[in-house]
Design a protein around this motif. Structure first.
Motif, short mmCIF file in Angstrom:
data_model
loop_
_atom_site.label_atom_id
_atom_site.label_comp_id
_atom_site.label_asym_id
_atom_site.label_seq_id
_atom_site.Cartn_x
_atom_site.Cartn_y
_atom_site.Cartn_z
N UNK A 103 43.79 5.13 40.21
CA UNK A 103 44.24 5.86 39.03
C UNK A 103 43.20 5.93 37.92
N UNK A 104 42.06 5.25 38.13
CA UNK A 104 40.97 5.25 37.17
C UNK A 104 41.39 4.72 35.79
N UNK A 105 42.19 3.64 35.79
CA UNK A 105 42.58 3.01 34.53
C UNK A 105 41.62 1.86 34.25
N UNK A 106 41.55 1.43 32.99
CA UNK A 106 40.69 0.30 32.61
C UNK A 106 41.30 -1.01 33.10
N UNK A 107 40.46 -2.04 33.13
CA UNK A 107 40.95 -3.37 33.52
C UNK A 107 42.08 -3.82 32.61
N UNK A 108 41.95 -3.60 31.30
CA UNK A 108 42.97 -4.06 30.36
C UNK A 108 44.31 -3.36 30.61
N UNK A 109 44.27 -2.05 30.81
CA UNK A 109 45.51 -1.31 31.08
C UNK A 109 46.11 -1.76 32.41
N UNK A 110 45.25 -1.95 33.41
CA UNK A 110 45.74 -2.41 34.70
C UNK A 110 46.43 -3.76 34.60
N UNK A 111 45.84 -4.69 33.84
CA UNK A 111 46.43 -6.02 33.69
C UNK A 111 47.74 -5.96 32.91
N UNK A 112 47.85 -5.05 31.97
CA UNK A 112 49.12 -4.90 31.24
C UNK A 112 50.22 -4.40 32.19
N UNK A 113 49.87 -3.50 33.11
CA UNK A 113 50.86 -3.03 34.08
C UNK A 113 51.29 -4.16 35.02
N UNK A 114 50.33 -5.00 35.43
CA UNK A 114 50.69 -6.15 36.26
C UNK A 114 51.59 -7.10 35.47
N UNK A 115 51.29 -7.25 34.18
CA UNK A 115 52.14 -8.10 33.33
C UNK A 115 53.57 -7.57 33.30
N UNK A 116 53.74 -6.24 33.26
CA UNK A 116 55.10 -5.69 33.23
C UNK A 116 55.86 -6.07 34.50
N UNK A 117 55.17 -6.03 35.65
CA UNK A 117 55.79 -6.45 36.91
C UNK A 117 56.23 -7.91 36.82
N UNK A 118 55.35 -8.77 36.33
CA UNK A 118 55.64 -10.20 36.29
C UNK A 118 56.66 -10.54 35.20
N UNK A 119 56.58 -9.87 34.06
CA UNK A 119 57.51 -10.14 32.96
C UNK A 119 58.94 -9.78 33.36
N UNK A 120 59.12 -8.64 34.01
CA UNK A 120 60.45 -8.28 34.46
C UNK A 120 60.89 -9.14 35.64
N UNK A 121 59.92 -9.70 36.37
CA UNK A 121 60.27 -10.69 37.39
C UNK A 121 60.88 -11.93 36.77
N UNK A 122 60.39 -12.30 35.58
CA UNK A 122 60.98 -13.43 34.84
C UNK A 122 62.43 -13.12 34.48
N UNK A 123 62.67 -11.90 34.02
CA UNK A 123 64.04 -11.50 33.68
C UNK A 123 64.94 -11.59 34.90
N UNK A 124 64.47 -11.07 36.03
CA UNK A 124 65.26 -11.14 37.26
C UNK A 124 65.53 -12.57 37.68
N UNK A 125 64.50 -13.42 37.58
CA UNK A 125 64.66 -14.83 37.95
C UNK A 125 65.74 -15.49 37.10
N UNK A 126 65.73 -15.21 35.79
CA UNK A 126 66.71 -15.85 34.91
C UNK A 126 68.15 -15.47 35.28
N UNK A 127 68.39 -14.19 35.47
CA UNK A 127 69.75 -13.75 35.75
C UNK A 127 70.19 -14.06 37.19
N UNK A 128 69.22 -14.20 38.10
CA UNK A 128 69.57 -14.41 39.49
C UNK A 128 70.33 -15.70 39.74
N UNK A 129 69.88 -16.80 39.12
CA UNK A 129 70.53 -18.09 39.37
C UNK A 129 71.96 -18.14 38.87
#
Length: 401
Positions: free
Chosen positions: A251-277
């Motif tokens: 997608x030709x995005x910068x490293x910083x933008x790419x890492x922010x997108x990965x953070x969104x995946x992981x941050x919402x994973x935290x939300x899922x983890x919390x509600x799952x239990x």
């Protein structure tokens, strides 16, 4: 943390939160390693295979030791192993912040792996001891701490390593020192709680939500559960450690933008983890595991082929739902073998680390030899293995036990 007047069966929320904070600090230190992958590649000239080997050494060492620590602690709990593990991780970060030698990096991640191997089974035991009747909730709070620490990896990369380079890892040492203090306090409470249970002649035993199962049925169920953990860990390792390279290349995005997108995946994973239990306490462990399998499946399969705006949305959906079963699989394993709390915690989390290690190694080799696009297409098929969840034994909600 003197809780001597509390009833043994009551949930102890301050301890649940304290061990979750310690888990956050522990996994933040682990997250330093994948956060440094772009630095290792650009500044040290490492190949994807060498990067994969770093992740492999870190996670396979932690994977191999966790069940051993869990087995030993089932026989003889080790409260003060918790701060000792954090000290080991502190040493690993201190080394990695100042070395440019590849072999020294591998030694440093051994210290980190050892610290993680000690922390996770004993941390899970503390969560169990503090849970009372809220096992799913307690495990979720505990795992939210760890997943939050892992979710910081892309932000650390985007806002610390991109500015300060490899030496930026030294900043994490301040947080590690706080973790050592917190775990020393928790270890004191842990020791006191063991003494309370000894005086009360009350050994804490988990009451399973599963029906009576034969040894053969338990063995089959554990095999299915480990298959789920394998597919989930392999897939999430791909997203958290290597998908940023796909974002930059495809997608030709910068490293910083790419890492922010990965953070969104992981941050919402935290939300899922919390509600799952807590959700599993109400509707059952298997139902939550199935939810984490069926709903994100089409998004996982389609992710390599969609435009950037859709990939951003898909990452949020996949992160939330595939991780909703993260803490639930640990509790489900403990309820399959309720007499081995530490061993099951060590096996499940250790196996997850191990599969992440193997996944990182395999993905690194594939990317070097077959290219980034081909690798992403192959890994997108892995979630199909999660469908074995349909064959897990059915359990009851905790409220029905």
């Amino acid at each position: 943390m003197n809780n001597s007047v509390e009833k043994i069966n009551n949930p102890i929320y301050p301890i649940m939160i304290a061990i979750a904070v310690a888990h956050l600090i522990n996994d933040t230190m682990q997250a330093v390693i994948p956060a440094m992958f772009p630095i290792f590649k650009s500044d040290l000239g490492l190949t994807f295979t060498q990067i994969g080997l770093i992740s492999f050494v870190l996670n396979i060492f932690a994977s191999a030791l966790q069940p051993v620590v869990g087995f030993v602690s089932d026989k003889k709990p080790m409260p003060y192993a918790l701060p000792i593990g954090m000290i080991s991780s502190f040493i690993g970060i201190a080394i990695i912040a100042f070395t440019t030698q590849y072999w020294v990096i591998l030694i440093a991640v051994l210290f980190l792996g050892f610290g993680s191997a000690i922390f996770h089974p004993e941390g899970s035991r503390v969560s169990f001891m503090a849970a009372g009747s809220k096992r799913g909730l307690a495990q979720s709070i505990y795992q939210v701490g760890g997943n939050s620490g892992q979710a910081l990896a892309p932000l650390i990369s985007a806002y610390i390593f991109s500015v300060f380079g490899q030496r930026g890892a030294a900043m994490v040492l301040v947080v590690a020192a706080i973790g050592i203090v917190v775990l020393s306090k928790i270890a004191t409470w842990y020791k006191q709680r063991l003494e309370q249970e000894r005086l009360a002649k009350k050994k804490r035993v988990l009451v399973s939500t599963l029906p009576p199962l034969t040894k053969n049925q338990v063995g089959i169920a554990l095999t299915l559960l480990f298959t789920i953990i394998f597919a989930r860990s392999f897939y999430t390792t791909n997203i958290t450690s290597f998908y940023v390279f796909y974002l930059m290349d495809h997608y030709d995005v910068s490293l910083r933008i790419g890492q922010i997108l990965i953070f969104s995946f992981m941050a919402f994973g935290v939300v899922g983890t919390f509600f799952g239990g807590s959700l599993s306490d109400r509707i059952g462990r298997k139902n939550v595991i199935l939810l984490s399998v069926v709903v994100p499946m089409p998004f996982c399969l389609a992710l390599p082929y969609v435009p950037l705006w859709a990939a951003m949305i898909f990452l949020v959906i996949i992160g939330t739902l595939i991780m909703i079963s993260f803490s639930v699989t640990v509790v489900y394993a403990q309820e399959l073998v309720p007499s081995k709390i530490g061993t099951m915690a060590g096996l499940t989390t250790g196996f997850a680390f191990g599969m992440g290690a193997i996944g990182a190694m395999v993905i690194g080799v594939l990317m070097d030899h077959k290219g980034i696009d081909f690798t992403m297409m192959v890994v997108s098929l892995l979630p199909l293995l999660l469908l074995v969840a349909f064959f897990l034994p059915k359990d009851k909600p905790s409220s029905a036990v």
